[in-house]
Design an enzyme around this catalytic site. Structure first.
Site, mmCIF file in Angstrom:
data_model
loop_
_atom_site.group_PDB
_atom_site.id
_atom_site.type_symbol
_atom_site.label_atom_id
_atom_site.label_comp_id
_atom_site.label_asym_id
_atom_site.label_seq_id
_atom_site.Cartn_x
_atom_site.Cartn_y
_atom_site.Cartn_z
ATOM 1 N N GLN A 182 8.706 -65.628 -45.522
ATOM 2 C CA GLN A 182 9.000 -65.702 -44.095
ATOM 3 C C GLN A 182 10.378 -65.143 -43.765
ATOM 4 O O GLN A 182 11.211 -64.904 -44.639
ATOM 5 C CB GLN A 182 8.911 -67.151 -43.612
ATOM 6 N N HIS A 183 10.578 -64.932 -42.475
ATOM 7 C CA HIS A 183 11.879 -64.661 -41.852
ATOM 8 C C HIS A 183 12.432 -63.244 -42.031
ATOM 9 O O HIS A 183 13.228 -62.800 -41.214
ATOM 10 C CB HIS A 183 12.962 -65.613 -42.370
ATOM 11 N N ASP A 185 4.373 -67.760 -46.112
ATOM 12 C CA ASP A 185 3.998 -68.230 -47.446
ATOM 13 C C ASP A 185 3.683 -69.714 -47.513
ATOM 14 O O ASP A 185 2.710 -70.126 -48.158
ATOM 15 C CB ASP A 185 5.068 -67.848 -48.475
#
Length: 474
Positions: free
Chosen positions: A74-75, A235
């Site tokens: 992520q991110h 994830d």
């Protein structure tokens, strides 16, 4: 069974890419492959495509696969120019250079509590919005080129729709609620982007293309060869889907980062910032606590002690609980929860009697897990129901981890068979979209081990005392 339907699930993580090919109905593993990613917190996304291609080849290709879904870290910030080319190397979730930008954005929206109310989470350096603010302030020329922003998994889902050299079409960018909820400019309660926060972060009024949000059971596109592409997920949301978590389950995942997350029917808004109010991959919510330091603490233990991972675990189990007074604050790469991006790790209480491999191994395993005990505690304080704790991730395979985890959590932990649960969750999502229905198919996960141990609250107390000390490492 020549006519069975196969699906592919991908886990494009920080360290590697894993691909599983499974039977859509039964979940049976047919074959799998993997490839490594380069180290670092700043990576050219082309490496992810190369690794995905290699992992797919290692899994025997996808010519017989009906659908694919990509779960991913992520991110991470993937910025694209007007031609679809990457503007600069992607900044990953564990890149902490945007810590000051996170503080600034929280204040500009009205303070951390107001930010949590607006988007479910207090922003820290991990969130994409903070990386965009860093870009706007530190690389103005690059910021001016940005025409679209994607995250790692939805960028990969976009890439596999195009033949080599074909011009990229931003209308084919798609994502899901779980991934979008890690940007800092998406409200998981309304499932809408907060373009005002995006504009604030990037310091621009230009219209920036973003991936469209599609439902968990629909397809967003297809590959040139006709393989349908499901929405994918962040994830942790993919892992929750792979482990078939239900409300009341808390999943503790020990990968590069350590996470504790729960499937919840209601949204959370934590003004302290400890709990991120993410969305899950089914239409529910996924309150989550993330620590930066998990499996790599065990990696460090192997280097310090000159032992394999299994040997470190075996050593740890020969030591007494509490490592004879030795404690580890495991902030080797800074920390996200608590928000201490510039922190470093600390051994405390070292004496001649505990300066031995067994106590050092025990302290390192305990230190890694104590942050996750804090994480579960934060979820409970926010009203999240905790009925079961399920332990997954690479570090969960270590022989000492489940035993020590049960002692530190003070309750039974469940350990499913070792597996690629992010990739499995992505595959299960692909099967859901392929087969239809209101819910994802139920697959047999195999035998789940139940582990119990005598509680060791004194170890947690000593860890928290060390955590709360006011010292330069904080």
């Amino acid at each position: 069974m020549a006519n069975r339907k196969l699906v592919a699930g991908v886990d494009s993580s920080t360290q590697s890419c894993k691909v599983v090919i499974r039977d859509a109905v039964t979940g049976e593993l047919v074959r799998e492959g993997r490839a490594s990613h380069p180290d670092g917190t700043e990576v050219n996304p082309v490496h992810w495509v190369t690794a995905l291609d290699s992992a797919i080849a290692g899994a025997g290709g996808i010519s017989d696969v009906a659908a694919i879904s990509i779960g991913g870290q992520q991110h991470g910030m993937v910025t694209l120019d007007s031609t679809g080319d990457v503007v600069r190397d992607a900044l990953l979730w564990n890149d902490t250079r945007s810590a000051a930008a996170a503080d600034a954005l929280n204040q500009e929206i009205g303070g951390p509590g107001e930010m949590a109310k607006q988007v479910g989470s207090v922003l820290v350096a991990s969130f994409t919005a903070t990386k965009l603010r860093w870009l706007a302030d530190s690389e103005k020329d690059n910021a001016a080129k940005v025409a679209a922003v994607a995250l790692p998994h939805d960028w990969l889902s976009w890439q596999i729709q195009h033949a080599g050299g074909e011009r990229k079409d931003f209308t084919k960018l798609f994502s899901d609620r779980s991934e979008a909820s890690g940007t800092g400019y998406f409200d998981p309660t309304t499932s809408q982007y907060r373009r005002d926060i995006l504009a604030m972060a990037l310091r621009t009024e230009r219209v920036i293309a973003l991936p469209k949000i599609i439902s968990p059971s629909e397809f967003g596109g297809e590959t040139p060869s006709g393989v349908k592409i499901a929405p994918g997920a962040g994830d942790n949301a993919a892992a929750a889907l792979g482990i078939q978590a239900q409300p009341g389950d808390v999943v503790v995942s020990l990968g590069t980062s350590g996470t504790a997350f729960a499937v919840s029917d209601t949204a959370t808004h934590d003004p302290s910032g400890a709990v991120a109010g993410f969305a899950d991959a089914t239409g529910r919510f996924l309150p989550l606590v993330c620590t930066l330091n998990a499996a790599r603490i065990l990696d460090a233990a192997t280097q310090i002690l000159g032992k394999t991972h299994d040997e470190v675990g075996a050593l740890a189990l020969t030591a007494k609980a509490g490592a004879n007074g030795l404690s580890l604050l495991p902030y080797f790469e800074g920390e996200r929860t608590p928000n201490r991006p510039m922190a470093t790790g600390v051994f405390s209480g070292m004496t001649l009697s505990n300066s031995n491999p067994a106590d050092i191994a025990r302290a390192m395993v305990e230190g890694m897990l104590c942050g996750l005990v804090d994480a579960v505690d934060a979820l409970e304080k926010l009203g999240v129901t905790v009925k079961r704790i399920i332990l997954i991730g690479g570090a969960a395979k270590n022989p000492a981890v489940s035993q020590i985890a049960a002692a530190l959590f003070g309750r039974e932990v469940l350990v499913p068979p070792a597996g690629e649960y992010v990739a499995n969750g992505a595959a299960r999502q692909a099967a859901w979209a392929l087969l239809g229905g209101d819910n994802a198919p139920i697959w047999d996960l195999g035998k789940i081990e139940k582990v119990s141990a005598a509680a060791t609250p004194d170890v947690i107390d000593r860890y928290r005392t060390l955590r709360d000390r006011t010292e330069p490492w904080k």
